[in-house]
Design a protein around this motif. Sequence first.
Motif, PDB file in Angstrom:
ATOM      1  N   LEU A  23       0.810  -1.215   0.000  1.00  0.00           N
ATOM      2  CA  LEU A  23       0.000   0.000   0.000  1.00  0.00           C
ATOM      3  C   LEU A  23       0.847   1.271   0.000  1.00  0.00           C
ATOM      4  N   ALA A  24       2.118   1.153   0.379  1.00  0.00           N
ATOM      5  CA  ALA A  24       2.983   2.341   0.469  1.00  0.00           C
ATOM      6  C   ALA A  24       3.062   3.134  -0.832  1.00  0.00           C
ATOM      7  N   PRO A  25       3.148   2.489  -2.027  1.00  0.00           N
ATOM      8  CA  PRO A  25       3.224   3.278  -3.270  1.00  0.00           C
ATOM      9  C   PRO A  25       2.016   4.159  -3.531  1.00  0.00           C
ATOM     10  N   TYR A  26       0.876   3.894  -2.873  1.00  0.00           N
ATOM     11  CA  TYR A  26      -0.320   4.701  -3.109  1.00  0.00           C
ATOM     12  C   TYR A  26      -0.246   6.050  -2.383  1.00  0.00           C
ATOM     13  N   ALA A  27       0.612   6.153  -1.381  1.00  0.00           N
ATOM     14  CA  ALA A  27       0.700   7.403  -0.625  1.00  0.00           C
ATOM     15  C   ALA A  27       1.251   8.516  -1.503  1.00  0.00           C
ATOM     16  N   SER A  28       0.667   9.723  -1.367  1.00  0.00           N
ATOM     17  CA  SER A  28       1.095  10.878  -2.176  1.00  0.00           C
ATOM     18  C   SER A  28       0.666  12.150  -1.461  1.00  0.00           C
ATOM     19  N   ALA A  29       0.797  13.264  -2.170  1.00  0.00           N
ATOM     20  CA  ALA A  29       0.414  14.540  -1.575  1.00  0.00           C
ATOM     21  C   ALA A  29      -1.070  14.601  -1.272  1.00  0.00           C
ATOM     22  N   THR A  30      -1.876  13.869  -2.063  1.00  0.00           N
ATOM     23  CA  THR A  30      -3.327  13.903  -1.850  1.00  0.00           C
ATOM     24  C   THR A  30      -3.851  12.635  -1.190  1.00  0.00           C
ATOM     25  N   VAL A  31      -3.003  11.638  -1.008  1.00  0.00           N
ATOM     26  CA  VAL A  31      -3.415  10.367  -0.399  1.00  0.00           C
ATOM     27  C   VAL A  31      -2.619  10.167   0.877  1.00  0.00           C
TER      28      VAL A  31
ATOM     29  N   ALA B 234      -8.183   0.112  -6.990  1.00  0.00           N
ATOM     30  CA  ALA B 234      -9.408   0.367  -7.751  1.00  0.00           C
ATOM     31  C   ALA B 234     -10.257   1.443  -7.078  1.00  0.00           C
ATOM     32  N   ALA B 235     -10.295   1.437  -5.730  1.00  0.00           N
ATOM     33  CA  ALA B 235     -11.046   2.473  -5.016  1.00  0.00           C
ATOM     34  C   ALA B 235     -10.432   3.851  -5.249  1.00  0.00           C
ATOM     35  N   LEU B 236      -9.098   3.930  -5.263  1.00  0.00           N
ATOM     36  CA  LEU B 236      -8.434   5.209  -5.525  1.00  0.00           C
ATOM     37  C   LEU B 236      -8.680   5.675  -6.958  1.00  0.00           C
TER      38      LEU B 236
ATOM     39  N   ASP C 246     -12.711   9.556   1.043  1.00  0.00           N
ATOM     40  CA  ASP C 246     -12.352  10.755   0.278  1.00  0.00           C
ATOM     41  C   ASP C 246     -13.280  11.905   0.648  1.00  0.00           C
ATOM     42  N   ASP C 247     -12.924  13.105   0.204  1.00  0.00           N
ATOM     43  CA  ASP C 247     -13.740  14.295   0.497  1.00  0.00           C
ATOM     44  C   ASP C 247     -14.452  14.775  -0.754  1.00  0.00           C
TER      45      ASP C 247
ATOM     46  N   ALA D 227     -14.133  12.149  -8.285  1.00  0.00           N
ATOM     47  CA  ALA D 227     -13.961  13.310  -7.407  1.00  0.00           C
ATOM     48  C   ALA D 227     -12.887  14.263  -7.907  1.00  0.00           C
ATOM     49  N   GLY D 228     -12.104  13.832  -8.914  1.00  0.00           N
ATOM     50  CA  GLY D 228     -11.090  14.708  -9.465  1.00  0.00           C
ATOM     51  C   GLY D 228      -9.704  14.395  -8.929  1.00  0.00           C
ATOM     52  N   GLU D 229      -8.695  14.863  -9.665  1.00  0.00           N
ATOM     53  CA  GLU D 229      -7.304  14.590  -9.302  1.00  0.00           C
ATOM     54  C   GLU D 229      -6.907  15.256  -7.993  1.00  0.00           C
ATOM     55  N   ASP D 230      -7.578  16.357  -7.623  1.00  0.00           N
ATOM     56  CA  ASP D 230      -7.193  17.105  -6.427  1.00  0.00           C
ATOM     57  C   ASP D 230      -7.925  16.658  -5.172  1.00  0.00           C
ATOM     58  N   ALA D 231      -8.806  15.678  -5.305  1.00  0.00           N
ATOM     59  CA  ALA D 231      -9.558  15.218  -4.131  1.00  0.00           C
ATOM     60  C   ALA D 231      -8.606  14.562  -3.117  1.00  0.00           C
ATOM     61  N   ARG D 232      -8.836  14.818  -1.858  1.00  0.00           N
ATOM     62  CA  ARG D 232      -7.999  14.229  -0.819  1.00  0.00           C
ATOM     63  C   ARG D 232      -8.578  12.878  -0.389  1.00  0.00           C
ATOM     64  N   THR D 233      -7.667  11.943  -0.115  1.00  0.00           N
ATOM     65  CA  THR D 233      -8.077  10.583   0.238  1.00  0.00           C
ATOM     66  C   THR D 233      -7.271  10.114   1.439  1.00  0.00           C
ATOM     67  N   TRP D 234      -7.923   9.360   2.302  1.00  0.00           N
ATOM     68  CA  TRP D 234      -7.272   8.811   3.493  1.00  0.00           C
ATOM     69  C   TRP D 234      -7.413   7.284   3.472  1.00  0.00           C
TER      70      TRP D 234
END
Length: 407
Positions: free
Chosen positions: A276-284, A309-311, A341-342, A318-325
């Motif tokens: 799961l580590a590769p999924y982390a980013s500025a918005t995730v 798939a959920a991301l 997500d928001d 929700a768009g590229e700028d949507a924040r996800t946890w």
Amino acid sequence: MAKRERVTRMSVEQPLWRALTAYRVLTMLYAIGLFVTAYEEFARPWVAIAYFAVLAVWTLATLPRVANAASCTKRFLTADLTIALVGILLTPVADAHERVQSGGPTLPSIWTAGSVLAFAVKGGWRWAAFASTAVAIANLVERGAPARDTVHNVILVWVASIAIGYVVEVARASERTLARALEIEAATRERERLARDIHDSVLQVLAMVQRRGAVIGGEAAELGRMAGEQEVALRTLVSGGLVPVSRASEDEAEGAVVRVVEEPDEAGPVDLRALLAPYASATVNLAEPGAPVSLPPAAARELAAAVGAALDNVRKHAGEDARTWILVEDEPDEVIVTVRDDGPGIPEGRLAQAEGEGRLGVALSIRGRLRDLGGSAEVISVPGQGTEVELKVPKDAKAARGKAEQR
């Protein structure tokens, strides 16, 4: 990855052949024993001795012939029945007239029933009726006139053989039905797995090309339009199903055969955090336990793919700028991963509508993956308040999958 092939063979008929093999040997010994105990009462014992010598050699030499339906040919059945009939007709020649008239046993005695049962197991009730009728005629000729005990024995063999033949026919039909059901289930699972892979790769790329082409315009717009058409066509193919390769019975003598391809797990568990580590980013934002989250390799890969798939759905809707946890919880019996997500959320009934339109991202790439692992996926969304996807996978995936299949 190396694959192994397991063959599941089902045959309710095969135990009947094994029982028939033992029956023929035991009844041959029984017939010889009857002759030995009444040897002095025979008028021509040398005729009986010659017949029993032939019967013993034939019974022992032809045991492989009654091992299965393929070996038990029509020619063998004809010869086997002939030996039984000859033994019945030779009884008045070898035995005393008084014993024959008083209802004494024939030379082959109950060995004859084994020959009739071979017809029943091989060809069903029609073949059994033919063989038992021939035996009935031979018994009536041997006695010279219908007698109460002879008629009783004839009817008993006739009814029993026909009943067994009918049961064998029903069992064979049930085997074919069960084999086809397992075949369809295996093909459906394989189709869903392929559909998930296609959705995670090809469909996502085509959707991205369509969106970027529409933004750029010009020739790129035409390319995007074509990509959109291909996406629709591919979604239709995936949702409609692939044509499965037939896995019909390869050996009717052994029963229905269903081949199942298994991919063995790699040695040792896998730390889900590393996948799961590769999924982390500025918005995730990824929140995980401090200790390793161990899962079987296949379960870890599928759970990570479901998170991916959920991301993808978050970026798409929700768009590229949507924040996800992403929250990872390591429970004693299961692993829970929550993706929140928001974004604007999902309108009520939209998931069912998307599935009906052939858009199977949630149905296959998320829920389908976890169902195959014995887990579950729950989507909670309120319009205007974002979406939360809760993914649960048991740590003992094989046991959970077995319980789910039993239910």
